[in-house]
Motif scaffolding. Sequence first.
Motif, mmCIF file in Angstrom:
data_model
loop_
_atom_site.group_PDB
_atom_site.id
_atom_site.type_symbol
_atom_site.label_atom_id
_atom_site.label_comp_id
_atom_site.label_asym_id
_atom_site.label_seq_id
_atom_site.Cartn_x
_atom_site.Cartn_y
_atom_site.Cartn_z
ATOM 1 N N SER A 134 -47.572 23.678 -39.062
ATOM 2 C CA SER A 134 -47.344 23.285 -37.670
ATOM 3 C C SER A 134 -45.944 22.685 -37.542
ATOM 4 O O SER A 134 -45.158 22.691 -38.495
ATOM 5 C CB SER A 134 -48.378 22.235 -37.262
ATOM 6 N N GLY A 135 -45.670 22.119 -36.366
ATOM 7 C CA GLY A 135 -44.381 21.494 -36.101
ATOM 8 C C GLY A 135 -44.039 20.348 -37.032
ATOM 9 O O GLY A 135 -42.866 19.967 -37.146
ATOM 10 N N PRO B 134 -42.628 20.602 -32.283
ATOM 11 C CA PRO B 134 -41.606 20.613 -33.343
ATOM 12 C C PRO B 134 -40.263 20.100 -32.836
ATOM 13 O O PRO B 134 -40.007 20.092 -31.630
ATOM 14 C CB PRO B 134 -41.508 22.101 -33.711
ATOM 15 N N THR C 168 -48.722 26.088 -33.420
ATOM 16 C CA THR C 168 -48.201 24.919 -32.717
ATOM 17 C C THR C 168 -49.217 23.783 -32.662
ATOM 18 O O THR C 168 -48.851 22.627 -32.600
ATOM 19 C CB THR C 168 -47.803 25.253 -31.268
ATOM 20 N N HIS D 73 -39.848 27.414 -33.588
ATOM 21 C CA HIS D 73 -39.193 26.341 -34.350
ATOM 22 C C HIS D 73 -39.929 26.054 -35.659
ATOM 23 O O HIS D 73 -39.318 25.618 -36.627
ATOM 24 C CB HIS D 73 -39.089 25.076 -33.496
ATOM 25 N N VAL D 74 -41.230 26.292 -35.683
ATOM 26 C CA VAL D 74 -41.979 26.176 -36.936
ATOM 27 C C VAL D 74 -41.522 27.283 -37.885
ATOM 28 O O VAL D 74 -41.298 27.053 -39.079
ATOM 29 C CB VAL D 74 -43.502 26.268 -36.688
ATOM 30 N N ASN E 95 -46.558 20.029 -26.463
ATOM 31 C CA ASN E 95 -46.230 21.259 -27.181
ATOM 32 C C ASN E 95 -46.707 22.494 -26.425
ATOM 33 O O ASN E 95 -47.591 22.398 -25.565
ATOM 34 C CB ASN E 95 -46.864 21.212 -28.570
ATOM 35 N N SER F 229 -41.106 20.589 -39.299
ATOM 36 C CA SER F 229 -39.724 20.394 -38.820
ATOM 37 C C SER F 229 -39.343 18.917 -38.740
ATOM 38 O O SER F 229 -38.196 18.599 -38.430
ATOM 39 C CB SER F 229 -39.564 21.033 -37.441
ATOM 40 N N ARG G 249 -39.706 17.322 -30.235
ATOM 41 C CA ARG G 249 -40.630 16.316 -30.772
ATOM 42 C C ARG G 249 -40.944 15.257 -29.718
ATOM 43 O O ARG G 249 -40.045 14.744 -29.047
ATOM 44 C CB ARG G 249 -40.039 15.652 -32.018
ATOM 45 N N ALA H 76 -38.201 26.427 -39.388
ATOM 46 C CA ALA H 76 -38.312 25.438 -40.469
ATOM 47 C C ALA H 76 -38.803 26.109 -41.747
ATOM 48 O O ALA H 76 -38.270 25.867 -42.841
ATOM 49 C CB ALA H 76 -39.259 24.313 -40.056
#
Length: 271
Positions: free
Chosen positions: A188-189, A222, A215, A237-238, A230, A192, A226, A241
């Motif tokens: 998940s986020g 993420p 997510t 973005h996950v 979400n 990041s 942040r 990362a």
Amino acid sequence: MAACKPLFVDSHCHLSFDGLHERLPELRAEMARNRVDRALCICTTLEEFPRVHALAQEHDNFWCSAGVHPDNEGVQEPGLADLLALAQLPRVVAIGETGLDYYRLNGRSIEDMAWQRERFRTHIRAARASSLPLVIHTRSASEDTLAILRDEARQGGPGEVRGVFHCFTETQAVAEAALDLGFYISFSGILSFRNATELQAVARRVPLDRCLIETDSPYLAPVPHRGKTNQPAWVVHVAEALAQLQGQSLDTVAEATSRNFERLFNRVLES
Ligand SMILES: [Zn+2]
Ligand SMILES: [Zn+2]
């Protein structure tokens, strides 16, 4: 041109929740803009199931699960027959989210959480009987989660129940145990977050052909979002990362995680 680029899948989100549900047109437009072409809508109570299922029925790039989250108390307790009835419905592709969560014991002991373990076993049996994969939530409870999975596997045969450890935040040893059981690992986020160094070390070593991305919307937005609510579009973005940690291109991660999603949930966009 953009259509030739690999697409992303959000393998775990809660679009039925208030705060997201009423924003659906906007969230879907944002998904399209970010090349996030599919999402799995996760069920957390039987009461909620009709709304989760409707999302999957009304949108050909959404699917859903059926199950009751371990944190949910004072809700209808799912029996095996309840879960199996839902598992048969069109566009239901997973059982869960289920598992164990000892993070908020509210003054109780782990022994007192036998009801959670029993609920988890019911979900595992439903997954086996329906041949659907399990979406597992585990928090502060990895030992018992693995022990119950192994115990149930002994009764049903190894490799029979498959699934994913969602929003993975556990150690390398737990990751290896999950992989040994044939499960996928979903990031998940949290991946990041700058302070998630232990998890990042684990993510470097999970084979890309066993990784999913998610997510867990509306939670865990993420970086660079942040702290905000979400949404599935931000699964990109996950992926970024994970790509950076694994030394892979973003396209490679998009392609691999989408293929893994199809392999695990046995679904492609057209189905
Ligand atoms: Zn969860
Ligand atoms: Zn969830």
